[in-house]
Write a protein that holds these residues in place. Structure first.
Motif, PDB file in Angstrom:
ATOM      1  N   PHE A   1      40.744  48.824  72.472  1.00 49.91           N
ATOM      2  CA  PHE A   1      41.636  47.780  72.299  1.00 49.91           C
ATOM      3  C   PHE A   1      42.482  48.607  71.156  1.00 49.91           C
ATOM      4  N   VAL A   2      43.939  48.541  71.090  1.00 52.22           N
ATOM      5  CA  VAL A   2      44.842  48.986  70.507  1.00 52.22           C
ATOM      6  C   VAL A   2      45.185  47.989  69.505  1.00 52.22           C
ATOM      7  N   LEU A   3      44.962  47.925  68.220  1.00 55.25           N
ATOM      8  CA  LEU A   3      45.173  46.981  67.166  1.00 55.25           C
ATOM      9  C   LEU A   3      46.388  47.205  66.145  1.00 55.25           C
ATOM     10  N   HIS A   4      47.455  46.503  66.297  1.00 52.40           N
ATOM     11  CA  HIS A   4      48.661  46.492  65.581  1.00 52.40           C
ATOM     12  C   HIS A   4      49.316  45.433  64.745  1.00 52.40           C
ATOM     13  N   GLY A   5      50.453  45.595  63.853  1.00 50.76           N
ATOM     14  CA  GLY A   5      51.088  44.734  63.110  1.00 50.76           C
ATOM     15  C   GLY A   5      52.424  44.696  63.750  1.00 50.76           C
ATOM     16  N   THR A   6      53.689  44.866  63.153  1.00 54.82           N
ATOM     17  CA  THR A   6      54.860  44.419  63.594  1.00 54.82           C
ATOM     18  C   THR A   6      55.251  45.514  64.494  1.00 54.82           C
ATOM     19  N   ASN A   7      54.576  46.836  64.327  1.00 55.79           N
ATOM     20  CA  ASN A   7      54.926  48.097  65.115  1.00 55.79           C
ATOM     21  C   ASN A   7      54.557  48.110  66.454  1.00 55.79           C
ATOM     22  N   VAL A   8      55.095  47.297  67.373  1.00 55.08           N
ATOM     23  CA  VAL A   8      54.860  46.869  68.619  1.00 55.08           C
ATOM     24  C   VAL A   8      55.212  48.442  69.462  1.00 55.08           C
ATOM     25  N   GLU A   9      56.351  48.996  69.310  1.00 56.09           N
ATOM     26  CA  GLU A   9      56.616  50.096  70.030  1.00 56.09           C
ATOM     27  C   GLU A   9      55.644  51.216  69.733  1.00 56.09           C
ATOM     28  N   GLU A  10      55.348  51.439  68.661  1.00 55.56           N
ATOM     29  CA  GLU A  10      54.423  52.530  68.302  1.00 55.56           C
ATOM     30  C   GLU A  10      52.967  52.135  68.860  1.00 55.56           C
ATOM     31  N   ALA A  11      52.646  50.983  69.002  1.00 58.94           N
ATOM     32  CA  ALA A  11      51.425  50.408  70.044  1.00 58.94           C
ATOM     33  C   ALA A  11      51.492  50.846  71.186  1.00 58.94           C
ATOM     34  N   ASP A  12      52.621  50.246  71.900  1.00 57.24           N
ATOM     35  CA  ASP A  12      52.887  50.548  73.255  1.00 57.24           C
ATOM     36  C   ASP A  12      52.618  52.193  73.557  1.00 57.24           C
ATOM     37  N   ALA A  13      53.270  52.994  72.578  1.00 61.32           N
ATOM     38  CA  ALA A  13      53.530  54.367  72.891  1.00 61.32           C
ATOM     39  C   ALA A  13      51.688  54.861  72.860  1.00 61.32           C
ATOM     40  N   LEU A  14      51.095  54.417  71.818  1.00 57.83           N
ATOM     41  CA  LEU A  14      49.441  54.736  72.008  1.00 57.83           C
ATOM     42  C   LEU A  14      48.829  54.294  73.235  1.00 57.83           C
ATOM     43  N   VAL A  15      48.984  53.195  73.626  1.00 59.09           N
ATOM     44  CA  VAL A  15      48.426  52.516  74.889  1.00 59.09           C
ATOM     45  C   VAL A  15      48.980  53.569  76.018  1.00 59.09           C
ATOM     46  N   ASP A  16      50.187  53.842  76.131  1.00 54.39           N
ATOM     47  CA  ASP A  16      50.371  54.796  77.213  1.00 54.39           C
ATOM     48  C   ASP A  16      49.502  56.062  77.096  1.00 54.39           C
ATOM     49  N   ASN A  17      49.911  56.513  75.840  1.00 58.73           N
ATOM     50  CA  ASN A  17      48.838  57.906  75.665  1.00 58.73           C
ATOM     51  C   ASN A  17      47.387  57.666  76.041  1.00 58.73           C
ATOM     52  N   LEU A  18      46.854  56.837  75.735  1.00 62.19           N
ATOM     53  CA  LEU A  18      45.441  56.669  75.719  1.00 62.19           C
ATOM     54  C   LEU A  18      45.263  56.348  77.380  1.00 62.19           C
ATOM     55  N   ARG A  19      46.090  55.577  77.912  1.00 64.50           N
ATOM     56  CA  ARG A  19      45.927  55.395  79.424  1.00 64.50           C
ATOM     57  C   ARG A  19      45.981  56.786  80.297  1.00 64.50           C
ATOM     58  N   GLY A  20      46.929  57.587  79.671  1.00 64.11           N
ATOM     59  CA  GLY A  20      46.885  59.091  80.285  1.00 64.11           C
ATOM     60  C   GLY A  20      45.601  59.700  80.247  1.00 64.11           C
ATOM     61  N   LYS A  21      45.101  59.702  78.833  1.00 62.77           N
ATOM     62  CA  LYS A  21      43.700  60.385  78.803  1.00 62.77           C
ATOM     63  C   LYS A  21      42.707  59.339  79.381  1.00 62.77           C
ATOM     64  N   TYR A  22      42.479  58.377  79.544  1.00 69.68           N
ATOM     65  CA  TYR A  22      41.356  57.389  80.170  1.00 69.68           C
ATOM     66  C   TYR A  22      41.824  56.662  81.181  1.00 69.68           C
ATOM     67  N   PRO A  23      42.115  57.078  82.259  1.00 72.57           N
ATOM     68  CA  PRO A  23      42.867  56.335  83.323  1.00 72.57           C
ATOM     69  C   PRO A  23      41.844  55.101  83.747  1.00 72.57           C
ATOM     70  N   ASP A  24      40.482  55.392  83.707  1.00 69.40           N
ATOM     71  CA  ASP A  24      39.487  54.591  84.267  1.00 69.40           C
ATOM     72  C   ASP A  24      39.050  53.509  83.143  1.00 69.40           C
ATOM     73  N   ILE A  25      39.496  53.630  81.943  1.00 74.76           N
ATOM     74  CA  ILE A  25      39.210  52.598  81.135  1.00 74.76           C
ATOM     75  C   ILE A  25      40.202  51.475  80.893  1.00 74.76           C
ATOM     76  N   PRO A  26      40.137  50.220  80.836  1.00 72.05           N
ATOM     77  CA  PRO A  26      41.043  49.052  80.532  1.00 72.05           C
ATOM     78  C   PRO A  26      41.568  49.457  79.095  1.00 72.05           C
ATOM     79  N   ILE A  27      42.876  49.483  78.803  1.00 73.58           N
ATOM     80  CA  ILE A  27      43.472  49.596  77.537  1.00 73.58           C
ATOM     81  C   ILE A  27      44.633  48.522  77.218  1.00 73.58           C
ATOM     82  N   ASN A  28      44.523  47.962  76.394  1.00 70.54           N
ATOM     83  CA  ASN A  28      45.471  47.087  75.954  1.00 70.54           C
ATOM     84  C   ASN A  28      45.761  46.882  74.440  1.00 70.54           C
TER      85      ASN A  28
END
Length: 280
Positions: A229-256
């Motif tokens: 779980f990526v938790l965020h405030g108004t910084n949606v773009e930063e959260a999206d970038a972090l989600v993309d980064n984590l999905r690249g590292k952990y492709p088998d784990i659901p990340i939102n």
């Protein structure tokens, strides 16, 4: 088969599954802006909160739901349900668990109050796991056992968005705030066993995020992580970038990503970002 009502509080983000579930109820936290009182998610949306926050010179405050508010809800649920399982944010961070426990002693329906020891979407995830156990035919005793076990397995690492707001909430001393501001130190806050602690102090925002990912890598090597779980405030773009980064590292784990609630943003700041998971 007995009918169970599920209750949580507005610090939990209700995704589509929870918000559409007929047996899930959320009791609102109270948010104060100067002399005005709002019910989180009822008379104050997250968007309205951020708008008011920008316009207000006085920092907002929060309060747990009253015992009376819980009693009113539980009496209403008693008309349609046989039992209530009430799961709330950490008792170390709020008196909500206490209010629910006291209310449970004043109503005629059995109420089981669970201290999740977490906040935000990890709390939501715990409710979902409880519902899954119920749908699998588990007894209420077994469900409570599952939830209490889960409450000991969550890691939450958060990069605080505002030292000023954390200081105002009483979580950081004035000296720590001043030093952090002068030295540009970014404290990484860990929520472990329901309490707040400084896991690490890092000089830059980028290094702090990398350090949180390091914590995740250690956890992944030592346990099974089923979801991130990526938790965020108004910084949606930063959260999206972090989600993309984590999905690249952990492709088998659901990340939102999931927005922090109003009551959490009051204390942590609007640009807060973090990662959470359950070690299983």
């Amino acid at each position: 088969m007995e009918k169970i009502a599920w209750v949580t509080d507005s610090t939990a983000y209700l995704d589509e599954m929870l918000s559409n579930h007929p047996d899930v109820y959320s009791i609102p936290m109270v948010v104060y802006f100067e002399e005005e009182e709002f019910l989180d998610g009822v008379t104050l949306s997250l968007e309205d909160f951020y708008t008011k926050l920008e316009a207000s010179n006085t920092p907002p405050k929060t309060s747990q739901p009253s015992v009376g508010a819980f009693v009113e809800l539980y009496n209403k649920l008693a008309e349609s349900y046989d039992r209530i399982i009430s799961v709330h944010l950490s008792s170390h961070l709020s008196g909500t668990v206490s209010s629910s426990t006291q209310a449970g002693e004043l109503v005629d329906i059995p109420v089981h109050t669970i201290d999740s020891k977490v906040i935000s979407f990890p709390l939501s995830a715990m409710v979902k796991r409880g519902i899954e156990a119920q749908e699998a035919g588990k007894s209420y005793e077994n469900i409570i056992e599952i939830l209490n076990d889960l409450s000991t397995k969550c890691d939450i690492y958060v990069l605080i968005g505002s030292l000023e707001q954390l200081h105002r909430s009483g979580r950081m001393s004035g000296v720590q705030k001043l030093l952090g501001s002068l030295l540009q130190i970014k404290p990484i806050i860990q929520i472990k066993d329901g309490t707040l602690d400084v896991a690490e102090k890092v000089r830059t925002h980028k290094k702090a995020l990398l350090k949180i990912v390091d914590f995740l890598e250690v956890a992944q090597a030592n346990s099974t992580i089923k979801e991130l779980f990526v938790l965020h405030g108004t910084n949606v773009e930063e959260a999206d970038a972090l989600v993309d980064n984590l999905r690249g590292k952990y492709p088998d784990i659901p990340i939102n990503r999931f927005p922090l609630s109003t009551a959490i943003a009051v204390h942590a700041g609007v640009n807060t970002i973090g990662i959470s998971w359950y070690n299983e």
